[in-house]
Design an enzyme around this catalytic site. Structure first.
Site, short mmCIF file in Angstrom:
data_model
loop_
_atom_site.label_atom_id
_atom_site.label_comp_id
_atom_site.label_asym_id
_atom_site.label_seq_id
_atom_site.Cartn_x
_atom_site.Cartn_y
_atom_site.Cartn_z
N TRP A 64 1.19 -1.19 0.12
CA TRP A 64 0.08 0.23 -0.03
C TRP A 64 1.33 1.34 0.19
CZ3 TRP A 64 -4.63 -0.62 -1.22
CH2 TRP A 64 -5.59 0.20 -1.03
N ASP A 117 0.47 11.12 0.22
CA ASP A 117 -0.65 12.34 0.30
C ASP A 117 -1.89 11.73 0.71
OD1 ASP A 117 -1.10 10.95 -1.81
OD2 ASP A 117 -1.88 12.47 -3.25
N GLU A 132 -2.55 8.92 -1.56
CA GLU A 132 -2.33 7.75 -1.18
C GLU A 132 -1.59 6.90 -2.38
OE1 GLU A 132 -5.60 5.15 -0.54
OE2 GLU A 132 -4.47 5.15 1.35
N GLU A 133 -1.23 8.08 -3.09
CA GLU A 133 -0.49 7.76 -4.60
C GLU A 133 1.09 8.47 -5.22
OE1 GLU A 133 -4.49 8.05 -7.06
OE2 GLU A 133 -3.19 9.44 -7.34
N GLU A 171 -19.05 7.98 -3.53
CA GLU A 171 -17.46 8.27 -3.76
C GLU A 171 -17.40 9.34 -5.15
OE1 GLU A 171 -13.75 6.35 -5.39
OE2 GLU A 171 -13.00 7.06 -2.96
#
Ligand code: NAG
Ligand code: NAG
Ligand code: NAG
Length: 571
Positions: free
Chosen positions: A138, A194, A197-198, A422
């Site tokens: 992750w 960030d 999550e990238e 979302e």
């Protein structure tokens, strides 16, 4: 059409608009509140076996699987719950808050791929909903989680202290808070992933919420007699505030949100940072990027405009009206669609700004915010306008109408049962990605609350000054030579770009060319601000194609004077 009939037609449009926003709020508010509570264990109707106090991101288990608990999302959700309880909006939520405290106390101690509680594990972004570690690969660590959790718990602690329950704050909350705040104090200056999550780099949102947590953590520590912790948090809050200033990109007149991955850095990150560090007592302070500050408004304006031409559902909408917005224009996740929570965040920032302008009885247009105001009110000029002036009325009315437009946009693409996923489709507005996203519901509640003029508790941003040491370094520069070892093929060249103006603010087009006089060492010497934390990357250009070095960004802190040489190898 005569002037008066045009005016009354416009007023009628405004009235219909406001009415539809009002009626959306009346129906969607309760749906959002119920949707949020449904996703909290163990009693929530959709929380599928989550432990008490654990917030699931969404009940969706496939495409995408969000049946996990993220520290960021949970903390933002619980901030809403704490705010609703402590401001008397909903007195039934205390049990939920107690569950949250207990669940986080357990999660902090769960060893995970980021480490143990004392070796970095607090930066783990997500856990399984039975409070065990998530062990697959992750984007980790993510360093905003402990800061946001601290903010939710400090708000709770301040309320309890003011309500004769300091014993609980000292014995139960402080040990949890100290772990998170120590983590933030020790690691705010290290890169991490960030909020999306990238990208592993520095992120404006992360630094902004870290600064806030350290600042309010210092005040709480002082009130509890924890003077060593208070001193350390204050020192690091000052340092973080210095660093926060470095995200401002003067040539583009906006914040560059993320300094990695070769993105433009136009990102909802900046709007979210502004609303989640809103302090109604801090006026329009630009050092903390308050919602009504010129820098935050210029960034909002630029961020919104980034989506006008890229989503089909925005086509034909005039430049002074609201549009659907997403995370960042280069986004391709799930197809790169608009998000409900980012569109609502724009409205919320503007409602927060309106609260402060009304409270202080004036509005100021600076050269930095003037293009934003002029887009809504043609001819808007710089100056300070008292609440009694017609300019104040014109500008605040225009901002309110613009803000309502973002709520109306979300209303337009909300299905009839009020459920919020979302994202919504960039071509036809259909909901997509994770259903019943808890954060979407939280964003509805905070935006509606801001529109109603409800203010969250202050956190001490008022009067905060950028430390003199950062200010002194403004204008002072040092000479930095960048050497990088890179083998190239014929016709291929090496360039440098980065977070400073002198490094062309992450522009691959304007990146600085390095010379190959000492091939395979490529070199360039640049004047950079003294005492500045700077990030950079080398890029290759060959036949018009640009190749970036791999993440994370390279970092350096320039000295206070003299010169400096960095010796890198191409990654
Ligand atoms: C203090 O707050 C805690 C947490 O909600 C609660 O369990 C406790 O009963 C409170 N104590 C007092 C004295 O109010
Ligand atoms: C972060 O700050 C600490 C001092 O608080 C310093 O020792 C450390 O080297 C810094 N780390 C980076 C990556 O700048
Ligand atoms: C880089 O190399 C030069 C000599 O080539 C040296 O003077 C300088 O100290 C080195 N810089 C660092 C940061 O190690």
């Amino acid at each position: 059409m005569g002037f008066l009939s045009l005016l009354s037609a416009l007023l009628a449009v405004n009235a219909v608009w406001a009415q539809s926003v009002d009626s959306y709020i009346a129906t969607e508010g309760p749906v959002a509140k119920a949707g949020l509570l449904a996703n909290i264990g163990s009693s929530g109707s959709k929380s599928s076996g989550a432990k008490p106090g654990i917030v699931i991101a969404s009940p969706s288990t496939k495409d995408p699987n969000y049946l996990f608990t993220w520290t960021r999302d949970s903390s933002l959700v619980y901030k809403v719950i704490v705010d609703q309880f402590t401001t008397g909006v909903d007195n039934s939520l205390r049990g939920h808050i107690d569950n949250f405290v207990n669940s986080q106390k357990v999660l902090q101690q769960v060893s995970n791929p980021s480490g143990t509680v004392t070796t970095g594990g607090l930066g783990e972004p997500k856990f399984n909903i039975d409070q065990t570690a998530f062990t697959e690969s992750w984007g980790r660590p993510q360093r905003d989680g402990p800061a946001l959790r601290s903010t939710a718990l400090i708000t709770w602690g301040n309320y309890l202290s003011a309500h004769n329950n300091a014993t609980y704050v000292t014995s139960q909350l402080w040990p949890i808070l100290k772990l998170d705040l120590d983590y933030v104090a020790n690691s705010w200056n290290q890169t991490g992933f960030d909020l999306w999550e990238e990208i592993s780099s520095s992120s404006f949102f992360t630094t902004a919420v870290q600064h806030r947590s350290l600042r309010e953590g210092a005040a709480l520590a002082t009130s509890l007699g924890q003077s060593a912790a208070a001193a350390e948090y204050t020192t690091q809050a000052d340092n973080a505030l210095c660093f926060l200033q470095s995200y401002w990109n003067p040539s583009a007149s906006r914040v560059t949100a993320n300094t990695g991955g070769g993105r433009s850095g136009r990102d909802a990150n900046t709007v979210l940072a502004s609303i989640h560090t809103f302090d109604p007592a801090a006026g329009c302070d630009a050092a903390t990027f308050q919602p009504c500050s010129d820098k935050a408004l210029a960034s909002l304006y630029d961020y919104v405009n980034a989506f006008r031409s890229i989503y089909a559902i925005n086509s034909g909408i005039p430049a002074n009206q609201a549009v659907a917005t997403g995370r960042y224009p280069e986004d391709v996740y799930m197809g790169g669609h608009p998000w409900y929570l980012t569109t609502l965040a724009v409205a919320e920032q503007l409602y927060d700004a309106l609260i402060v302008w009304k409270k202080q009885g004036s509005i100021t247009v600076t050269p930095i915010s003037q293009p934003f105001f002029a887009s809504l009110s043609p001819g808007a000029a710089t100056g300070t306008f008292a609440a009694s002036s017609s300019t104040f009325t014109t500008l605040t009315t225009a901002v309110k109408t613009f803000a309502d437009g973002f709520v109306a946009k979300v209303a337009q693409f909300t299905p009839s049962n009020g459920a919020l996923a979302e994202q919504y489709n960039r071509n036809n507005g259909q909901p997509l990605s994770a259903a019943d996203l808890t954060w979407s519901y939280a964003s509805v509640l905070t935006a509606f609350s801001a529109r109603a003029g409800t203010v969250p508790a202050s956190w001490g941003a008022a009067g905060v000054k950028v430390p003199a040491s950062c200010q002194r370094s403004e204008g002072k520069s040092v000479s930095v030579t960048f050497n990088v070892q890179a083998t190239t093929q014929f016709g291929e060249n090496i360039f440098l770009t980065g977070s400073a103006d002198a490094l062309q603010s992450w522009s691959p087009d304007n990146a600085l060319a390095l010379n190959a006089d000492r091939y395979p060492t490529w070199s360039v010497t640049v004047n950079l601000p003294a005492n500045a934390a700077i990030e950079y990357k080398y890029i290759r250009k060959f036949n018009g194609a640009v190749t970036w070095e791999s993440d994370p960004n390279m970092r350096l802190t320039t000295p206070s004077s003299g010169s400096f040489t960095v010796n890198d190898s191409w990654r």
